[in-house]
Design a protein around this motif. Sequence first.
Motif, PDB file in Angstrom:
ATOM      1  N   TRP A  97       0.815  -1.213   0.000  1.00 26.67           N
ATOM      2  CA  TRP A  97       0.000   0.000   0.000  1.00 26.67           C
ATOM      3  C   TRP A  97       0.852   1.268   0.000  1.00 26.67           C
ATOM      4  O   TRP A  97       0.441   2.298  -0.533  1.00 26.67           O
TER       5      TRP A  97
ATOM      6  N   TRP B 109     -10.408  -8.023   1.294  1.00 27.29           N
ATOM      7  CA  TRP B 109     -10.098  -6.812   2.056  1.00 27.29           C
ATOM      8  C   TRP B 109     -10.911  -6.760   3.350  1.00 27.29           C
ATOM      9  O   TRP B 109     -10.406  -6.334   4.388  1.00 27.29           O
TER      10      TRP B 109
ATOM     11  N   THR C 206     -10.973   1.147   0.990  1.00 23.64           N
ATOM     12  CA  THR C 206     -10.835   0.719  -0.403  1.00 23.64           C
ATOM     13  C   THR C 206     -12.067   1.100  -1.218  1.00 23.64           C
ATOM     14  O   THR C 206     -11.944   1.464  -2.399  1.00 23.64           O
TER      15      THR C 206
END
Length: 400
Positions: free
Chosen positions: A99, A325, A337
């Motif tokens: 990320w 996720w 997200t």
Amino acid sequence: MSGGARSGASRIRQWSYILLLYFGILTLWVRNRWALSLFQAGLFLLALIWLLDWGRERVRGRFAFVILPPAAAVLWGLVQLALGTTFYRFDTWNAVLYWLTALVVVFLAVQLFQDAGDLDFLLRAMLAFGSLLSALSVIQYFTSGGKVFWLFPSGFPDAFGPFVYYNNFAAFVELLLPPAIFLSFADRRNSLAYAALAAVLYASVIASTSRAGAILATLELVVTVPLAARRRYASWSSVGFGFLKIAALAAVFVAIVGWQNLLKRFDQADPFVHRREMLLSSLAMARERPWTGFGLGTFEETYPAYALFDIGLIVNHAHNDWAEWLAEGGVPFLLVTASLALWAAPTAVRSVWGIGLVSVFLHALVDYPMQRLGLAAWVFALLGALAVWKQAQKASSSGS
């Protein structure tokens, strides 16, 4: 520094960024860590160079909302590590690095491509490379016996260029098809060339035998064409003729690569076999830890305790990025997200060329296009480009 020198340095940074995106895709098949490490190190070095220039007031920095979600994802992974809520710290550290790289990709896109000319340069560079790679990948698929670039055994029978998983290849093409269609209308001088590229890209998805990819690529073709007319990039008559041109070329290329294998996959009795069970298992994981998740990047390690079937293979991903996720990061991470998709969708539709981002986020409901960093970097690069386009539109509106 003179204006000409600044322009030259700026172009070097832009090319460095684009070449790194190329490298990330071309080494997607490499299982050893060195390829990913070089890709990440190159991006971090480029970001450091830009920050040094910014500190010396040689470049102008700017902010866009799209920078925030990847930054929040990094922080959430660090929170999981600090609180000890992750199932496997090593994997969560790797996810934090993922990320952080995504953050750098978005950040650099926003900083390096600051006007319409820069944005046009980025899109054409990505489209030229991606179209050539897609065509070569299909040829390789039919002639290499599963070898990457005809040289390196992939371990899979259906490698498409550097993509050892056909759905990842389809997602890559989904990103590029709308820009090709868009430019076939916006660039009248090279209209036929871009129409041919769009047709090649569409045929590539059909050749991949990805059901989701074929559906989404067809929707892209159907949706992008009228949107181009509605956004006044071309007249309705020009758009109608352009659609027929792309459709005719696509029919020729699809006939060459064949559609029979794709039809066989659509004939499958249960198209969600195993995916359904993996989704249910992921939701069970999420119910166990709805707020903290099991730790970013830990799905492969935590899934077996919740598995509903066993066919003797390792399940490394949920075949649903959204469910993965949620299981790894809980509801807060899913909201982070989701904010990317919610921000991108309306702007992507207005831009026309950005519709591929919507397709990939939809594809993520039935597969995992966002789990391979080399591919995901192209998504984040286009998200950054979309932010640049949005700011340029606002500046144009306020100046008119």
